[in-house]
Design a protein around this motif. Sequence first.
Motif, PDB file in Angstrom:
ATOM      1  N   UNK A  15       0.539  -0.908   0.053  1.00 35.24           N
ATOM      2  CA  UNK A  15      -0.282   0.194   0.504  1.00 35.24           C
ATOM      3  C   UNK A  15       0.901   1.545  -0.156  1.00 35.24           C
ATOM      4  N   UNK A  16       1.561   1.536   0.378  1.00 32.15           N
ATOM      5  CA  UNK A  16       3.408   2.736   0.738  1.00 32.15           C
ATOM      6  C   UNK A  16       3.455   2.028  -0.978  1.00 32.15           C
ATOM      7  N   UNK A  17       3.980   2.023  -1.422  1.00 28.10           N
ATOM      8  CA  UNK A  17       4.026   1.916  -2.779  1.00 28.10           C
ATOM      9  C   UNK A  17       3.265   2.600  -4.043  1.00 28.10           C
ATOM     10  N   UNK A  18       1.935   2.210  -3.792  1.00 32.50           N
ATOM     11  CA  UNK A  18       0.642   2.704  -4.186  1.00 32.50           C
ATOM     12  C   UNK A  18       0.228   4.218  -3.872  1.00 32.50           C
ATOM     13  N   UNK A  19       0.636   4.742  -2.922  1.00 36.45           N
ATOM     14  CA  UNK A  19       0.459   6.190  -2.098  1.00 36.45           C
ATOM     15  C   UNK A  19       0.074   7.244  -3.259  1.00 36.45           C
ATOM     16  N   UNK A  20       1.325   6.843  -3.664  1.00 30.81           N
ATOM     17  CA  UNK A  20       1.444   8.588  -4.483  1.00 30.81           C
ATOM     18  C   UNK A  20       0.450   8.494  -5.611  1.00 30.81           C
ATOM     19  N   UNK A  21       0.323   7.185  -6.104  1.00 30.18           N
ATOM     20  CA  UNK A  21      -0.905   6.478  -7.341  1.00 30.18           C
ATOM     21  C   UNK A  21      -2.016   7.216  -7.168  1.00 30.18           C
ATOM     22  N   UNK A  22      -2.896   6.813  -5.928  1.00 32.62           N
ATOM     23  CA  UNK A  22      -3.804   6.963  -5.566  1.00 32.62           C
ATOM     24  C   UNK A  22      -4.300   8.217  -4.897  1.00 32.62           C
ATOM     25  N   UNK A  23      -3.211   8.610  -3.907  1.00 35.11           N
ATOM     26  CA  UNK A  23      -2.782  10.439  -4.310  1.00 35.11           C
ATOM     27  C   UNK A  23      -3.314  11.592  -5.581  1.00 35.11           C
ATOM     28  N   UNK A  24      -2.796  11.327  -6.371  1.00 38.42           N
ATOM     29  CA  UNK A  24      -2.718  11.517  -7.777  1.00 38.42           C
ATOM     30  C   UNK A  24      -4.115  11.437  -8.798  1.00 38.42           C
ATOM     31  N   UNK A  25      -4.863  10.221  -8.588  1.00 39.10           N
ATOM     32  CA  UNK A  25      -5.667   9.397  -9.037  1.00 39.10           C
ATOM     33  C   UNK A  25      -6.942  10.141  -8.456  1.00 39.10           C
ATOM     34  N   UNK A  26      -6.236  10.337  -6.975  1.00 40.18           N
ATOM     35  CA  UNK A  26      -7.465  11.281  -6.085  1.00 40.18           C
ATOM     36  C   UNK A  26      -7.863  12.534  -6.191  1.00 40.18           C
ATOM     37  N   UNK A  27      -6.429  12.970  -6.562  1.00 42.09           N
ATOM     38  CA  UNK A  27      -6.683  14.906  -7.092  1.00 42.09           C
ATOM     39  C   UNK A  27      -7.502  15.070  -8.627  1.00 42.09           C
ATOM     40  N   UNK A  28      -7.170  14.025  -8.795  1.00 42.41           N
ATOM     41  CA  UNK A  28      -7.690  14.422 -10.463  1.00 42.41           C
ATOM     42  C   UNK A  28      -9.239  13.797 -10.479  1.00 42.41           C
ATOM     43  N   UNK A  29     -10.082  12.494  -9.433  1.00 42.31           N
ATOM     44  CA  UNK A  29     -11.418  12.633  -9.215  1.00 42.31           C
ATOM     45  C   UNK A  29     -11.796  14.076  -8.555  1.00 42.31           C
ATOM     46  N   UNK A  30     -11.015  14.863  -7.169  1.00 43.99           N
ATOM     47  CA  UNK A  30     -11.927  15.673  -7.111  1.00 43.99           C
ATOM     48  C   UNK A  30     -11.753  17.037  -8.369  1.00 43.99           C
ATOM     49  N   UNK A  31     -11.417  16.373  -8.980  1.00 45.03           N
ATOM     50  CA  UNK A  31     -11.082  18.321 -10.178  1.00 45.03           C
ATOM     51  C   UNK A  31     -11.973  18.020 -10.811  1.00 45.03           C
ATOM     52  N   UNK A  32     -12.201  16.913 -11.813  1.00 42.19           N
ATOM     53  CA  UNK A  32     -13.150  16.211 -11.915  1.00 42.19           C
ATOM     54  C   UNK A  32     -15.024  16.605 -11.810  1.00 42.19           C
ATOM     55  N   UNK A  33     -15.054  16.150 -10.463  1.00 39.22           N
ATOM     56  CA  UNK A  33     -15.828  17.192  -9.344  1.00 39.22           C
ATOM     57  C   UNK A  33     -16.510  18.194  -9.670  1.00 39.22           C
TER      58      UNK A  33
END
Length: 685
Positions: A15-33
């Motif tokens: 999960x630690x290795x994937x944390x940055x990916x989730x953060x970046x994708x989360x921000x892109x979803x926020x921007x879509x909203x």
Amino acid sequence: MGLLALGTPLEWPDAKKAADQVRQWGIEQLLAIWRRAKGKERDVLRWGDEIEYLVVAYDHQQQKVKLSLRQADILDALAKDVALQKQGGCVPELQNIAREGEPLPTFHPEFGRFMLEATPGKPWGIGFKDLLDVEPNMKWRRTIAKEHMEPDEYPITLTTFPRLGTRDDFITPYYPPSGDRLRSQFLPDEIANPHIRFPTLAANIRARRGRKVEINVPIFKDEHTTVPFKDPTVDYDLHKWPEDDDVRNGAAKEDHIYMDAMAFGMGSCCLQITFQAKNIIEGRKLYDQLSPLGPILLALTAATPIYKGFLADTDVRWNQISRAVDDRTPEELGEKPLHNDRWRLPKSRYASNSTYISQDPRLRKEYMDPGLVVDEGIKQRLMDEGMDDLLATHFAHLFIRDPIVIFGEDLKELDLSKTDHFENLQSTNWQHMRFKPPPPDNSIGWRVEFRPMEIQITDFENAAFSVFIVLVTRAILSFDLNFYIPIPRTTENMETAHSRDAVLEEKFYFRNDPLPPRTTKAITNGHASGTTTPATLPSRPPTPTGPVEDEYSLMTIDEIINGQSSPSENSTKAFPGLIPLVESYLNSMNVDVQTRCDLARYLDLIRKRANGTYWTAAKWIRHFVRGHGEYNGDSVVNERVTYDLCKAVEEMTRCEGRSGERVGWEMFMENKGMTRKRKGESACG
């Protein structure tokens, strides 16, 4: 309750290795909203409440009470009830819910297998009829829940179970402690909801911080309490897991009750209120203006004086939950120099707010948190897409955290029609206010969640505090009230709220003058003028000047709720009081006499709780324990005391101090001989 997605959860190293990916994708979803919903206007003003129950099981023959781990069975019984199905159903996690006509309340799983969450079947409107429907609906929820439990079970609304984590069999069915997920000395893994999100959340928090969570609550030192107090339930010779070394390394503090697992915090019940604003501007305003009220309502609803079978020297739950989900590493805590981590983090991910977000000209930079930690890269990404500095700062602050539960299936492709990655971070930042964007389908508006209040013993109290905070929001918007104080003062207030009997014994920082410069309302000496039109407000409030320290003072909760009789030393005006402000709002709305009388019952509870006429649940529980025949004055709350306490709470739930024994009258009446006629009077009085 957070996300309940299904999938294959990653253990912490992955999960630690994937944390940055989730953060970046989360921000892109926020921007879509943001792109879809930033101009969303004229949503209906609605709100909702969440009630959480502990399910207890009595053994009347042995005079014992335990937590029942039958959450899944109870929800299943609710979902399979044919009569409830014909009315549309009430368990959305297990069935499709029909929303036609008058919907049933809905029931949801929670972290603990001994917990239930209940919400109204549809959002409440802002009409006064809806406000008066809240209490009957809460009673209905409890009745429905009880009807689908075993005869010896009951849904009580205590914040925590008094003997959670003791060395006896406090749960049924019984499981031994110290499973692989929690690795607790005191609790079994089976105490948590078996949905994979919950044990993974607990395990990954422990793994990220490199040790178990550490919860130490000051012991209440009574006449015969051992001094110094060393928690006798701690096993210093346990060698099952590497984390068992924690107590040998000083995790259990002297003169404190020691707990070591997420369930000690997330197994707590609370009362939460969510408001839907008409647009993002109004939502941001409510977020800011309600934030300073959080510690005040936390102290007013104090209900948590017992942990793990001991009386505590605190009255509320907040810090215990904060520590129960604190995933900060030694570097982030400042215990070691920064080497592998990016920042030192002053707060747990469960904490008081650290941001203001409204584009209000009255918001001064001096109010902001000087120690705020922000991911500057994320902030710039948001601002590049047109998000303003304040809101970008808010989300860039939330996203300094790591996602704790990541499902491998969700990492394959970014889906901007979903919000799973955004909510992964948003829903695990448990601050005392939460700003909630609309869902992808835009069916709901911008929302604000008010999270600090403790659950109350009776439905009457829970309804009263729900209605009160709703009316406060209406007064804020109608009169353009200004409650801004520096964020560090609110943080201090949250700590102050933990003090024993803080509602009467402590003072809190609060703004001296909440009224705009020009207003037709005359609110003096704690009384509204009786005028019936809202204040005449300037189109743009002026930016304040002068020393910030002159804008707020230390006040008692009585002064904050009921008003000051004279100004504070650094003010020229007496604070009018939240209840007089609410009453002035009601005056402006020409509410009919009967409705005003009904609402007055709720305001009267708040008023008298604030001035000490009525007790908090924490004070009553402490008094009950110390007056029990089997209490030895040593801070220990034994099984018999707990049994009698839960029975008294059950009776109080039904009768609200009006039973033959007047159990709990101190919380509802001015003296034991007094009776109070209430709408829907039962056989209790």
